[in-house]
Write a protein that holds these residues in place. Structure first.
Motif, mmCIF file in Angstrom:
data_model
loop_
_atom_site.group_PDB
_atom_site.id
_atom_site.type_symbol
_atom_site.label_atom_id
_atom_site.label_comp_id
_atom_site.label_asym_id
_atom_site.label_seq_id
_atom_site.Cartn_x
_atom_site.Cartn_y
_atom_site.Cartn_z
ATOM 1 N N ALA A 5 -10.330 7.087 -23.285
ATOM 2 C CA ALA A 5 -10.657 5.715 -22.893
ATOM 3 C C ALA A 5 -10.472 4.777 -24.079
ATOM 4 C CB ALA A 5 -12.082 5.635 -22.348
ATOM 5 N N LYS A 43 -10.274 0.935 -24.047
ATOM 6 C CA LYS A 43 -11.480 0.720 -23.237
ATOM 7 C C LYS A 43 -12.636 1.539 -23.797
ATOM 8 C CE LYS A 43 -9.471 -2.083 -20.473
ATOM 9 N NZ LYS A 43 -9.882 -3.460 -20.389
ATOM 10 N N ASP A 96 -16.312 2.228 -19.260
ATOM 11 C CA ASP A 96 -15.180 1.949 -18.371
ATOM 12 C C ASP A 96 -14.729 3.232 -17.671
ATOM 13 O OD1 ASP A 96 -14.897 -0.855 -18.889
ATOM 14 O OD2 ASP A 96 -13.938 -0.360 -20.798
ATOM 15 N N TYR A 97 -14.660 4.323 -18.437
ATOM 16 C CA TYR A 97 -14.268 5.599 -17.832
ATOM 17 C C TYR A 97 -15.261 5.999 -16.733
ATOM 18 C CZ TYR A 97 -13.824 10.528 -16.975
ATOM 19 O OH TYR A 97 -13.712 11.735 -16.344
#
Length: 176
Positions: A41, A46, A50-51
């Motif tokens: 990620a 990110k 987010d993952y």
């Protein structure tokens, strides 16, 4: 009522449709040489959060994945359609497609290449004290531009060396 089960449309189906977030991130771990989903990620620009959101929603961050793969020079065909022989579209351009804007862009690109070549050749001219020789400068620029485009083959290389050897060397009093 006669109802039919929805049919399978092979044209609307791709292998990517079956790719889960976890499977995709497993492939990205291999490509990015990372060991955890968090690191992948981060490699995508990110965060771990987010993952977690992608995994929970089942949606993949296509833009980030494609950008990262292209940044690393990894074939999108290889990543998204392994084992498939995908065709590349053939383009046919008519003279109407070749607009003034594209001509202008091409001229700008040529000027950029020439200036870059001149910047690379200038130190050689100074090193061998050939700054005043327009012939040597033109020759070196031609060599640089041909080799930059991978257009220089063995025969051309030999011819260019022969032309260089045939040039008048600077006189020793000119060097002082």
């Amino acid at each position: 009522m006669d109802t039919e089960a929805p049919g399978f449309d092979p044209l609307s189906y791709t292998q990517v449709d079956d790719l889960s977030v976890t499977e995709c991130f497993e492939k990205l771990k291999l490509v990015s040489n990372k060991s955890t989903y968090k690191d992948v990620a981060i490699w995508l620009g990110k965060t771990q959060m987010d993952y977690n959101n992608w995994r929970r929603s089942g949606k993949l961050p296509w833009f980030e994945i494609i950008r990262a793969l292209l940044r690393e020079g990894i074939s999108l065909d290889w990543f998204f359609a392994p084992g498939q022989d995908l065709s590349k579209p053939q383009y046919v351009y008519s003279s109407a497609d070749y607009t003034k804007a594209s001509v202008r862009e091409h001229e700008q690109w040529q000027r950029f290449n020439f200036l870059n070549a001149h910047r690379r050749v200038r130190p050689l001219l100074e090193k061998y004290q050939l700054e005043s020789s327009r012939k040597a400068e033109a020759f070196l620029l031609e060599c640089y531009l041909l080799s930059k485009d991978n257009f220089l083959n063995k025969e051309q290389a030999v011819e260019l060396i022969a032309r260089a050897l045939a040039m008048d060397p600077p006189k020793t009093e000119e060097l002082r």
